[in-house]
Design a protein around this motif. Structure first.
Motif, PDB file in Angstrom:
ATOM      1  N   ILE A  90      52.951  21.861  76.636  1.00  0.00           N
ATOM      2  CA  ILE A  90      53.247  22.794  75.544  1.00  0.00           C
ATOM      3  C   ILE A  90      53.500  21.940  74.294  1.00  0.00           C
ATOM      4  O   ILE A  90      54.492  21.213  74.234  1.00  0.00           O
ATOM      5  CB  ILE A  90      54.510  23.645  75.842  1.00  0.00           C
ATOM      6  N   HIS A  91      52.569  22.018  73.325  1.00  0.00           N
ATOM      7  CA  HIS A  91      52.693  21.175  72.121  1.00  0.00           C
ATOM      8  C   HIS A  91      53.710  21.724  71.129  1.00  0.00           C
ATOM      9  O   HIS A  91      54.121  21.011  70.219  1.00  0.00           O
ATOM     10  CB  HIS A  91      51.353  21.120  71.369  1.00  0.00           C
ATOM     11  N   SER A  92      54.024  23.019  71.231  1.00  0.00           N
ATOM     12  CA  SER A  92      54.621  23.739  70.117  1.00  0.00           C
ATOM     13  C   SER A  92      56.033  24.254  70.400  1.00  0.00           C
ATOM     14  O   SER A  92      56.356  25.378  70.055  1.00  0.00           O
ATOM     15  CB  SER A  92      53.698  24.908  69.768  1.00  0.00           C
ATOM     16  N   VAL A  93      56.870  23.425  70.999  1.00  0.00           N
ATOM     17  CA  VAL A  93      58.262  23.826  71.199  1.00  0.00           C
ATOM     18  C   VAL A  93      58.995  23.608  69.875  1.00  0.00           C
ATOM     19  O   VAL A  93      59.160  22.479  69.419  1.00  0.00           O
ATOM     20  CB  VAL A  93      58.918  23.039  72.355  1.00  0.00           C
ATOM     21  N   ASP A  94      59.361  24.746  69.233  1.00  0.00           N
ATOM     22  CA  ASP A  94      59.837  24.674  67.854  1.00  0.00           C
ATOM     23  C   ASP A  94      61.285  25.102  67.674  1.00  0.00           C
ATOM     24  O   ASP A  94      61.767  25.186  66.551  1.00  0.00           O
ATOM     25  CB  ASP A  94      58.920  25.505  66.941  1.00  0.00           C
ATOM     26  N   GLU A 118      57.757  20.285  68.201  1.00  0.00           N
ATOM     27  CA  GLU A 118      57.009  20.432  66.947  1.00  0.00           C
ATOM     28  C   GLU A 118      57.927  20.133  65.768  1.00  0.00           C
ATOM     29  O   GLU A 118      59.051  20.625  65.708  1.00  0.00           O
ATOM     30  CB  GLU A 118      56.448  21.857  66.839  1.00  0.00           C
ATOM     31  N   VAL A 119      57.417  19.333  64.835  1.00  0.00           N
ATOM     32  CA  VAL A 119      58.211  18.942  63.671  1.00  0.00           C
ATOM     33  C   VAL A 119      57.530  19.469  62.409  1.00  0.00           C
ATOM     34  O   VAL A 119      56.329  19.276  62.216  1.00  0.00           O
ATOM     35  CB  VAL A 119      58.356  17.404  63.579  1.00  0.00           C
ATOM     36  N   ASN A 120      58.291  20.135  61.570  1.00  0.00           N
ATOM     37  CA  ASN A 120      57.778  20.680  60.314  1.00  0.00           C
ATOM     38  C   ASN A 120      57.983  19.642  59.210  1.00  0.00           C
ATOM     39  O   ASN A 120      58.886  19.750  58.388  1.00  0.00           O
ATOM     40  CB  ASN A 120      58.514  21.993  59.996  1.00  0.00           C
ATOM     41  N   LEU A 121      57.119  18.622  59.214  1.00  0.00           N
ATOM     42  CA  LEU A 121      57.321  17.505  58.292  1.00  0.00           C
ATOM     43  C   LEU A 121      56.975  17.876  56.858  1.00  0.00           C
ATOM     44  O   LEU A 121      57.492  17.287  55.922  1.00  0.00           O
ATOM     45  CB  LEU A 121      56.473  16.308  58.734  1.00  0.00           C
ATOM     46  N   LEU A 150      60.308  16.015  77.939  1.00  0.00           N
ATOM     47  CA  LEU A 150      59.904  15.784  76.552  1.00  0.00           C
ATOM     48  C   LEU A 150      59.044  14.525  76.473  1.00  0.00           C
ATOM     49  O   LEU A 150      59.509  13.426  76.742  1.00  0.00           O
ATOM     50  CB  LEU A 150      61.152  15.618  75.667  1.00  0.00           C
ATOM     51  N   ARG A 151      57.775  14.701  76.105  1.00  0.00           N
ATOM     52  CA  ARG A 151      56.851  13.566  76.083  1.00  0.00           C
ATOM     53  C   ARG A 151      56.515  13.073  74.688  1.00  0.00           C
ATOM     54  O   ARG A 151      55.918  12.016  74.537  1.00  0.00           O
ATOM     55  CB  ARG A 151      55.535  13.963  76.749  1.00  0.00           C
ATOM     56  N   GLY A 152      56.816  13.873  73.660  1.00  0.00           N
ATOM     57  CA  GLY A 152      56.422  13.408  72.335  1.00  0.00           C
ATOM     58  C   GLY A 152      56.660  14.439  71.261  1.00  0.00           C
ATOM     59  O   GLY A 152      57.380  15.422  71.462  1.00  0.00           O
ATOM     60  N   LEU A 153      56.023  14.202  70.115  1.00  0.00           N
ATOM     61  CA  LEU A 153      56.171  15.049  68.933  1.00  0.00           C
ATOM     62  C   LEU A 153      54.814  15.578  68.505  1.00  0.00           C
ATOM     63  O   LEU A 153      53.779  14.965  68.749  1.00  0.00           O
ATOM     64  CB  LEU A 153      56.787  14.245  67.780  1.00  0.00           C
ATOM     65  N   MET A 154      54.855  16.727  67.841  1.00  0.00           N
ATOM     66  CA  MET A 154      53.629  17.346  67.330  1.00  0.00           C
ATOM     67  C   MET A 154      53.883  17.820  65.918  1.00  0.00           C
ATOM     68  O   MET A 154      54.998  18.224  65.580  1.00  0.00           O
ATOM     69  CB  MET A 154      53.275  18.529  68.234  1.00  0.00           C
ATOM     70  N   THR A 155      52.856  17.742  65.074  1.00  0.00           N
ATOM     71  CA  THR A 155      52.984  18.362  63.760  1.00  0.00           C
ATOM     72  C   THR A 155      51.659  18.986  63.331  1.00  0.00           C
ATOM     73  O   THR A 155      50.589  18.553  63.768  1.00  0.00           O
ATOM     74  CB  THR A 155      53.478  17.362  62.681  1.00  0.00           C
ATOM     75  N   VAL A 156      51.766  20.028  62.541  1.00  0.00           N
ATOM     76  CA  VAL A 156      50.617  20.616  61.861  1.00  0.00           C
ATOM     77  C   VAL A 156      50.787  20.250  60.394  1.00  0.00           C
ATOM     78  O   VAL A 156      51.728  20.695  59.740  1.00  0.00           O
ATOM     79  CB  VAL A 156      50.580  22.150  62.029  1.00  0.00           C
ATOM     80  N   ALA A 157      49.889  19.411  59.885  1.00  0.00           N
ATOM     81  CA  ALA A 157      50.039  18.921  58.513  1.00  0.00           C
ATOM     82  C   ALA A 157      49.740  20.045  57.523  1.00  0.00           C
ATOM     83  O   ALA A 157      48.985  20.965  57.834  1.00  0.00           O
ATOM     84  CB  ALA A 157      49.093  17.749  58.280  1.00  0.00           C
ATOM     85  N   SER A 186      50.969  14.325  68.798  1.00  0.00           N
ATOM     86  CA  SER A 186      49.893  15.313  68.681  1.00  0.00           C
ATOM     87  C   SER A 186      49.724  15.654  67.216  1.00  0.00           C
ATOM     88  O   SER A 186      50.574  16.328  66.621  1.00  0.00           O
ATOM     89  CB  SER A 186      50.255  16.563  69.495  1.00  0.00           C
ATOM     90  N   MET A 187      48.653  15.141  66.611  1.00  0.00           N
ATOM     91  CA  MET A 187      48.434  15.382  65.177  1.00  0.00           C
ATOM     92  C   MET A 187      46.980  15.140  64.842  1.00  0.00           C
ATOM     93  O   MET A 187      46.296  14.371  65.497  1.00  0.00           O
ATOM     94  CB  MET A 187      49.360  14.474  64.344  1.00  0.00           C
ATOM     95  N   GLY A 188      46.504  15.861  63.812  1.00  0.00           N
ATOM     96  CA  GLY A 188      45.113  15.756  63.404  1.00  0.00           C
ATOM     97  C   GLY A 188      44.307  16.913  63.942  1.00  0.00           C
ATOM     98  O   GLY A 188      44.456  17.296  65.102  1.00  0.00           O
ATOM     99  N   MET A 189      43.477  17.501  63.040  1.00  0.00           N
ATOM    100  CA  MET A 189      42.613  18.611  63.396  1.00  0.00           C
ATOM    101  C   MET A 189      41.211  18.276  62.846  1.00  0.00           C
ATOM    102  O   MET A 189      40.940  17.128  62.511  1.00  0.00           O
ATOM    103  CB  MET A 189      43.169  19.925  62.834  1.00  0.00           C
TER     104      MET A 189
END
Ligand SMILES: *Cc1c(COP(=O)(O)O)cnc(C)c1O
Length: 214
Positions: A90-94, A118-121, A150-157, A186-189
């Motif tokens: 699950i990438h989007s635990v916010d 998920e981080v709202n940078l 918890l394996r890491g961080l995700m962001t939607v730029a 997890s980043m980049g689209m």
């Protein structure tokens, strides 16, 4: 463009950054696409993880396409938590409330559910995720939940026509992941995957560039 072209973009960006291309995994974002399209445009190339952002849309596809590693990447309502236990990540635990619900459902089933925070940078009000200053406390709490890993961080730029402008956002996500000793970023689209790979992405979530016609 197609999946082969996307793999080429990832590989070139990794080599330019002096990274092993195998350290970046493509998550093929399949929202809006039918199982048949997914077979023809993704699975013929290999068993790539598939990213879905809506539970109602994902469940029938999961039933139809077997042997696939599914990733959940979209905003998740707590009342849908029980439906995402079969996702590999699950990438989007916010929020902590969402995490607590997922933890409870996973433990009820004797599972440990892998997650990213998920981080709202970009600090955009319409976007989801923890703010940077909330992370120390949030990460400690997430790590204490035994039903989650918890394996890491995700962001939607933030959306931009010029991918270079989001480089600082990706660089910051990598720094934060390093700081907390978390392996996955997890980043980049479709539009900015090169910059994300250069800045340390381990998972890139790409939809449009795979499915759009040439
Ligand atoms: C749709 C989506 C993507 C893929 O975006 P593209 O621009 O189509 O590559 C990536 N991440 C999330 C969270 C998405 O919802």
């Amino acid at each position: 463009m197609g999946l082969a072209k996307v793999l080429q973009r990832i590989e070139q960006a990794a080599r330019r950054a002096g990274r092993d291309p195998a350290s970046v995994r493509l998550v093929a974002v399949t929202k809006g696409h039918s199982p048949q399209e997914i077979r023809q445009q993704v699975l013929v190339y290999g068993n790539y993880p598939l990213g879905e952002s809506r539970v109602q849309e994902a469940l029938p596809k999961m039933a139809e396409l077997e042997g696939v590693e599914w990733h959940f990447i979209g905003p998740l309502q707590r009342n849908k938590a029980k439906f995402v236990l079969d996702f590999a990540l699950i990438h989007s635990v916010d929020s902590l409330r969402l995490a607590q619900t997922l933890d409870q459902k996973a433990r009820e089933k004797g599972r440990v559910l892998p997650i990213l925070a998920e981080v709202n940078l970009g600090r955009e009000p319409q976007k989801h995720g923890f703010l940077e200053e909330e992370l120390p406390e949030a990460i400690a709490q997430l790590r204490a939940l035994e039903g989650l890993e918890l394996r890491g961080l995700m962001t939607v730029a933030p959306y931009t026509e010029e991918p270079q402008t989001v480089r600082p956002v990706f660089a910051q996500l990598s720094r934060l992941a390093d700081r907390y000793g978390l392996p996955e970023r997890s980043m980049g689209m479709s539009g900015d995957l090169e910059v994300a790979v250069q800045e340390g992405a381990t998972l890139v979530r790409v939809g449009t560039a795979i499915f759009e016609p040439d």
